[in-house]
Structures are given as structure tokens and as C-alpha cells.
Enzyme design. Sequence first.
Site, mmCIF file in Angstrom:
data_model
loop_
_atom_site.group_PDB
_atom_site.id
_atom_site.type_symbol
_atom_site.label_atom_id
_atom_site.label_comp_id
_atom_site.label_asym_id
_atom_site.label_seq_id
_atom_site.Cartn_x
_atom_site.Cartn_y
_atom_site.Cartn_z
ATOM 1 N N GLU A 168 0.895 -1.241 -0.044
ATOM 2 C CA GLU A 168 0.062 0.131 0.131
ATOM 3 C C GLU A 168 1.037 1.205 0.021
ATOM 4 O O GLU A 168 1.703 1.380 1.027
ATOM 5 C CB GLU A 168 -0.796 0.037 1.057
ATOM 6 N N TYR A 212 -8.715 4.948 -8.137
ATOM 7 C CA TYR A 212 -8.828 3.601 -8.544
ATOM 8 C C TYR A 212 -8.981 3.317 -10.114
ATOM 9 O O TYR A 212 -9.147 4.144 -10.974
ATOM 10 C CB TYR A 212 -10.127 3.148 -7.884
ATOM 11 N N LYS A 225 4.541 -2.795 13.153
ATOM 12 C CA LYS A 225 4.548 -2.716 14.653
ATOM 13 C C LYS A 225 3.052 -2.760 14.985
ATOM 14 O O LYS A 225 2.075 -2.421 14.222
ATOM 15 C CB LYS A 225 4.848 -1.223 15.196
HETATM 16 P P1 ADP Z 1 -8.877 1.355 0.020
HETATM 17 O O1 ADP Z 1 -9.071 0.339 1.215
HETATM 18 O O2 ADP Z 1 -9.885 1.273 -1.026
HETATM 19 O O3 ADP Z 1 -7.335 1.325 -0.296
HETATM 20 P P2 ADP Z 1 -8.072 3.845 1.252
HETATM 21 O O4 ADP Z 1 -8.998 4.706 2.406
HETATM 22 O O5 ADP Z 1 -6.829 3.294 1.776
HETATM 23 O O6 ADP Z 1 -9.066 2.649 0.423
HETATM 24 O O7 ADP Z 1 -7.976 4.985 0.137
HETATM 25 C C1 ADP Z 1 -7.062 4.569 -1.163
HETATM 26 C C2 ADP Z 1 -7.589 5.455 -2.158
HETATM 27 O O8 ADP Z 1 -7.729 6.991 -1.973
HETATM 28 C C3 ADP Z 1 -6.499 5.146 -3.421
HETATM 29 O O9 ADP Z 1 -6.865 4.112 -4.006
HETATM 30 C C4 ADP Z 1 -6.656 6.345 -4.085
HETATM 31 O O10 ADP Z 1 -7.754 6.266 -5.157
HETATM 32 C C5 ADP Z 1 -7.202 7.260 -3.211
HETATM 33 N N1 ADP Z 1 -6.264 8.544 -2.839
HETATM 34 C C6 ADP Z 1 -6.463 9.946 -2.712
HETATM 35 N N2 ADP Z 1 -5.381 10.480 -2.628
HETATM 36 C C7 ADP Z 1 -4.344 9.570 -2.318
HETATM 37 C C8 ADP Z 1 -3.009 9.869 -1.832
HETATM 38 N N3 ADP Z 1 -2.451 10.942 -1.504
HETATM 39 N N4 ADP Z 1 -2.245 8.543 -1.683
HETATM 40 C C9 ADP Z 1 -2.843 7.225 -1.912
HETATM 41 N N5 ADP Z 1 -4.135 7.214 -2.506
HETATM 42 C C10 ADP Z 1 -5.019 8.245 -2.495
HETATM 43 MG MG MG Z 2 -5.739 1.395 0.845
#
Ligand code: ADP
Ligand code: MG
Length: 156
Positions: free
Chosen positions: A81, A93, A109
Site C-alpha cells: 500500500e 482507482y 508494529k
Molecule cells: P482502500 O481500502 O480502497 O485502499 P483507502 O482509504 O486506503 O481505501 O484509500 C485509497 C484510495 O484513495 C486510493 O486507491 C486512491 O484512489 C485514493 N487516494 C487519494 N489520495 C491519495 C494519496 N495521496 N495517496 C494514496 N491514495 C490516495
Molecule cells: Mg488502502
Amino acid sequence: GAMRHLPYFCRGEVVKGFGRGSKQLGIPTANFSEQVVESFPSDIPTGIYYGWACVGNGDVHKMVLSIGWNPFYKNIKKSVETHIIHTFKEDFYGEVLSIVITGYIRPEKNFDSLDALISAIQEDIEEAKRQLDLPEHLKLKEDNFFHLPEGKIVNN
Ligand code: ADP
Ligand code: MG
């Protein structure tokens, strides 16, 4: 340990994660598909790393990355991630994320509280920002990898 795998180049589609609520904590993490994760060296240590990331053919930004155990697969498979240190207008996405991992911060951790987790991540982000300004890490921002046509995946 981790160092002998670095720098590590990787490109793949951003998929839905497991809704751990990273975004609600202000630290969204773009997840790679299981297939991309499987292509990582099996002996790369879990933990927190840093490097550079780019979405589609956008700008290259600093990032922190976690290689951890995937709760969906009873922790026998890894998840990868990427939190990009940049504010995006929209989610991405389905887009192609290109990364180069250049350094290792710490192992995984467990934290006693959400607050402790969040402050650890904020420290990781500050550490990543500092390290990435050093010449040996900064030079990878300009790597040709970020300008190659999609689909050409080059590792090490
Ligand atoms: P998920 O469980 O689907 O990974 P998250 O809460 O981790 O959900 O959010 C991830 C999504 O947020 C990414 O797939 C991307 O589309 C979006 N996103 C927006 N800004 C960022 C960022 N700065 N870094 C990473 N992902 C980001
Ligand atoms: Mg995520």
C-alpha cells in the site's frame, strides 16, 4: 534485509483495498492487486518503506509504503500500500501507479491506540520527506522508469 532489494521498481493498477479506513485517518493508501504483490521478491521484509510515486503519467511525488500481511488471506499473503505525499483532487482507482522504493524505515508494529498509530505514520512521513531530499534518493525521482511507456516493467 530490505536494503539488498532496493531500489525496487514496480508498476501496476490501483485496486480497492480492504476498507481499513485509511482515508478517514487522512492517510489513504493506494493498494496494488494481488498479482502485482505476488511479483515482489518473497523474502522482502514487511515494514514501512519510502520512495517516489506517480499516477498515470502525472507528476512524481514522495511516498511512504507499507508491505504488510493481508488480513483477507489470513495473513499468509502480503499487501503493498502506497500513501502518496500529495493532495489529489480525486481518487484514482483503476489507474496505473508507478513506484520506486528507495529506502526502509522500520518493521511493522502493533499500536496500543489509534492516536499512537497515527503519530507513528506522521513520523514515518516526516522521515521519508527528509530522506528523499538526500541526493542518493532524490536522483531516482528523475529515473527514466517514470517516463517509460506503460506496460514496460523493469525491476532492478
Ligand atoms: P482502500 O481500502 O480502497 O485502499 P483507502 O482509504 O486506503 O481505501 O484509500 C485509497 C484510495 O484513495 C486510493 O486507491 C486512491 O484512489 C485514493 N487516494 C487519494 N489520495 C491519495 C494519496 N495521496 N495517496 C494514496 N491514495 C490516495
Ligand atoms: Mg488502502
